[in-house]
Design an enzyme around this catalytic site. Structure first.
Site, PDB file in Angstrom:
ATOM      1  CD  GLU A 212      -2.988  -1.183   0.367  1.00 49.19           C
ATOM      2  OE1 GLU A 212      -3.316  -0.390  -0.189  1.00 49.19           O
ATOM      3  OE2 GLU A 212      -3.372  -2.207  -0.055  1.00 49.19           O
ATOM      4  CB  CYS A 246      -1.768   7.450   1.493  1.00 49.68           C
ATOM      5  SG  CYS A 246      -3.128   6.789   1.936  1.00 49.68           S
TER       6      CYS A 246
HETATM    7  P1  NAD Z   1       8.294   4.432   5.153  1.00 48.71           P
HETATM    8  O1  NAD Z   1       8.292   3.542   3.952  1.00 48.71           O
HETATM    9  O2  NAD Z   1       9.415   5.163   5.564  1.00 48.71           O
HETATM   10  O3  NAD Z   1       7.954   3.422   6.541  1.00 48.71           O
HETATM   11  C1  NAD Z   1       6.852   2.304   6.470  1.00 48.71           C
HETATM   12  C2  NAD Z   1       7.439   1.330   7.436  1.00 48.71           C
HETATM   13  O4  NAD Z   1       8.484   0.790   6.869  1.00 48.71           O
HETATM   14  C3  NAD Z   1       8.042   1.776   8.847  1.00 48.71           C
HETATM   15  O5  NAD Z   1       7.180   0.939   9.898  1.00 48.71           O
HETATM   16  C4  NAD Z   1       9.492   1.348   8.984  1.00 48.71           C
HETATM   17  O6  NAD Z   1       9.867   1.089  10.048  1.00 48.71           O
HETATM   18  C5  NAD Z   1       9.439   0.448   7.869  1.00 48.71           C
HETATM   19  N1  NAD Z   1      10.829   0.221   7.261  1.00 48.71           N
HETATM   20  C6  NAD Z   1      11.567   1.356   7.006  1.00 48.71           C
HETATM   21  N2  NAD Z   1      12.560   0.742   6.324  1.00 48.71           N
HETATM   22  C7  NAD Z   1      12.537  -0.447   6.142  1.00 48.71           C
HETATM   23  C8  NAD Z   1      13.182  -1.447   5.289  1.00 48.71           C
HETATM   24  N3  NAD Z   1      14.510  -0.870   4.891  1.00 48.71           N
HETATM   25  N4  NAD Z   1      12.826  -2.572   5.381  1.00 48.71           N
HETATM   26  C9  NAD Z   1      11.623  -2.837   5.743  1.00 48.71           C
HETATM   27  N5  NAD Z   1      10.925  -2.077   6.360  1.00 48.71           N
HETATM   28  C10 NAD Z   1      11.259  -0.662   6.575  1.00 48.71           C
HETATM   29  O7  NAD Z   1       7.003   5.270   5.069  1.00 48.71           O
HETATM   30  P2  NAD Z   1       6.295   6.380   6.150  1.00 48.71           P
HETATM   31  O8  NAD Z   1       7.226   7.427   5.687  1.00 48.71           O
HETATM   32  O9  NAD Z   1       6.172   5.981   7.401  1.00 48.71           O
HETATM   33  O10 NAD Z   1       4.906   6.680   5.608  1.00 48.71           O
HETATM   34  C11 NAD Z   1       4.617   7.769   4.495  1.00 48.71           C
HETATM   35  C12 NAD Z   1       4.488   6.959   2.863  1.00 48.71           C
HETATM   36  O11 NAD Z   1       3.293   6.019   3.345  1.00 48.71           O
HETATM   37  C13 NAD Z   1       3.999   7.832   1.982  1.00 48.71           C
HETATM   38  O12 NAD Z   1       4.625   7.609   0.790  1.00 48.71           O
HETATM   39  C14 NAD Z   1       2.479   7.509   2.038  1.00 48.71           C
HETATM   40  O13 NAD Z   1       1.938   7.909   0.624  1.00 48.71           O
HETATM   41  C15 NAD Z   1       2.332   6.082   2.124  1.00 48.71           C
HETATM   42  N6  NAD Z   1       1.213   5.688   2.750  1.00 48.71           N
HETATM   43  C16 NAD Z   1       0.231   4.836   2.001  1.00 48.71           C
HETATM   44  C17 NAD Z   1      -0.828   4.461   2.443  1.00 48.71           C
HETATM   45  C18 NAD Z   1      -1.794   3.358   1.493  1.00 48.71           C
HETATM   46  O14 NAD Z   1      -2.577   3.091   2.158  1.00 48.71           O
HETATM   47  N7  NAD Z   1      -1.582   3.183   0.465  1.00 48.71           N
HETATM   48  C19 NAD Z   1      -1.194   4.866   3.766  1.00 48.71           C
HETATM   49  C20 NAD Z   1      -0.414   5.767   4.078  1.00 48.71           C
HETATM   50  C21 NAD Z   1       0.681   6.093   3.852  1.00 48.71           C
END
Ligand code: NAD
Length: 462
Positions: A212, A246
């Site tokens: 997502e 998002c």
């Molecule tokens: P992020 O990708 O930085 O982090 C998300 C999660 O991934 C965190 O729990 C983090 O610990 C984990 N993570 C970080 N590095 C990782 C790695 N190398 N391997 C595995 N996991 C890892 O995202 P964010 O900044 O927390 O969220 C913002 C983004 O999420 C935006 O791009 C937004 O559009 C998207 N988003 C999408 C939805 C949806 O439903 N489609 C909803 C909300 C946010």
């Protein structure tokens, strides 16, 4: 850390192999436990998120996280019995007499990795669907919401058995170890930047993923639509949670002649929605200084490239990032190439609807698409002319709140969808069962092949 994480996983995994199925009563009990967890701690949950953001409107945590989650629990609890039923499938004539049906069975252990922007809904929302489908789950919430993540860990540990649902907290190192676990399915909600890492880790175990993601969701305002109405809806979609949503409209496409007037309407709308912005507790903060700096840098770059930046009167300087409307942003600027994820809204002019659709289609496929027009033909043209994860016509955001609609992206904005039945289906194994009748002729087909085989080839292979 790695050892205890693996031990936890093995405990949950063993339970899914020991008790492979979960009856309707067990699933309802788990959903009820989840509901109680949220209802009994809603104030504490909102306070934790507020602390993590350094200012997150409580009404937003209630309206956009707690309420949708409770609706999802209610919807799943109500429909679960029907969703779980085996479904008969027709059998083609040559195979008769026979019966065929599908069973919806749990996958096993679902891993859920969630972001900081809606920390409750995006961790427990997938969990609702995973539990409805009879699975057990492990959650890894974001390190950027430490107060919420620790609270969630404590609440889940008190509400569920430790082989049913558990929460793992920690930073990127923990997230990496977590996504390397051989889950039966992994749901990742997060950024485009991290998605490759997650999918690569999952691929090593052949773990199927639901991704997502985000992206640049456009809002088209057509020539016929009343500007005050469009502006009101765009203000809601864009400035809720200070744009850290998002499916927030990332940028607006408007007929060239309407751009200035629309910008004025939106600015006036922001002023009405968030008077005395710096002190306004209904206007959320940007999650960290790093995220704030990124927004400032993108605005500076656009300004240097000749863009005009408009801000609502009285927004002032202070802890809250003031909303900004950006006109004439260069096409190659960060604001028009990267997901903005903050209260900054570029408006891009277009000459006719085809040009607007071309603009969208020249970019990665967005998560959401909004179009404001009362002209049925124009609505159809937008739906047919550009793809996206989901759409709201003449409004913003609310397609996500429909428990009967799938929620997910396409292409760069994601893989797979969940919510309601679609989530139940996503986290179920649809198992095929075929049972020939006693007098099924094809059951007698086998070597040495003779007359029956020739007959089968002639009649079936036409
Ligand atoms: P992020 O990708 O930085 O982090 C998300 C999660 O991934 C965190 O729990 C983090 O610990 C984990 N993570 C970080 N590095 C990782 C790695 N190398 N391997 C595995 N996991 C890892 O995202 P964010 O900044 O927390 O969220 C913002 C983004 O999420 C935006 O791009 C937004 O559009 C998207 N988003 C999408 C939805 C949806 O439903 N489609 C909803 C909300 C946010």
């Amino acid at each position: 850390m790695a050892d205890s994480l693996l031990n936890s996983f093995e405990r949950v995994h063993a339970a899914t192999r020991r008790n492979r199925l979960a009856d309707v009563a067990t699933r309802r009990r788990r959903l009820a436990a989840l509901r109680r967890l949220v209802v009994e701690n809603r104030a504490e949950i909102a306070r934790a998120i507020d602390a993590d953001f350094g200012g997150r409107a409580q009404v937003e945590s209630e309206l956009l996280e707690i309420v949708p989650l409770l609706l999802a629990v209610r919807h799943a609890t109500r429909h679960l019995g029907r969703w779980m039923r085996d479904e008969r499938r027709p059998v083609a004539l040559p195979f008769q007499p026979a019966r065929a049906w599908v069973r919806y069975e749990p996958l096993g252990v679902i891993g859920i990795v969630s972001p900081w922007n809606y920390p409750l809904l995006l961790s427990l929302g997938p969990l609702v669907d995973a539990l409805a489908a009879g699975n057990r789950a492990m959650l890894k919430p974001s390190e950027l919401t430490p107060a919420f993540s620790e609270l969630l860990e404590r609440l889940v540990a008190a509400a569920f058995e430790d082989d049913e649902v558990l929460v793992v907290t920690g930073g990127v190192d923990v997230a990496e170890a977590f996504t390397a676990l051989p889950f039966d399915h992994l749901v990742f909600t997060g950024s485009t930047a991290v998605r490759h890492r997650v999918m690569e880790a999952a691929a090593r175990n052949l773990t199927p993923v639901t991704l997502e993601l985000g992206g640049k969701s456009p809002a088209i305002v057509a020539a016929d639509f009343p500007l005050p109405e469009a502006a009101r809806s765009i203000v809601l979609g864009k400035f809720t949670n200070a744009g850290q949503t998002c499916i927030a409209p990332d940028y607006v496409l408007a007929p060239a002649a309407r751009v200035e007037a629309l910008a004025r309407e939106i600015l006036a709308g922001v002023g009405r929605a968030y008077p005395d912005l710096q002190q306004n507790t209904q206007y959320s903060s940007i999650i960290t200084q790093r995220h704030r700096d990124r927004l400032e840098a993108a605005l500076d770059e656009a300004r240097l490239g000749g863009a005009r930046i408009l801000r609502p009167e009285g927004a002032g300087e202070g802890p809250k990032f003031p909303p900004a409307i950006v006109l004439d942003a260069p096409e190659d600027s960060l604001l028009l190439t990267e997901e903005i994820f903050g209260p900054v809204l570029p408006i891009v002019p277009y000459r006719d609807l085809n040009e607007a659709l071309d603009f969208i289609n020249a970019r990665p496929r967005p998560l959401a698409l909004y179009a404001f027009t009362n002209d049925r033909a124009a609505q159809a043209k937008v739906l047919d002319g550009a793809i996206s994860g989901g759409v709201t016509l003449n409004g913003t955001l609310l397609h996500i709140a429909q428990s009967t609609l799938p929620f997910g992206g396409i292409g760069a904005s994601g893989i797979g969808a969940y919510h309601g039945w679609h989530g139940f289906r996503r986290f179920s194994h649809v198992r095929a069962v075929y049972k020939p009748g006693r007098f099924s002729a094809l059951e007698h087909l086998g070597p040495p092949f003779g007359r029956l085989a020739r007959l089968a080839i002639r009649s079936l292979g036409r």
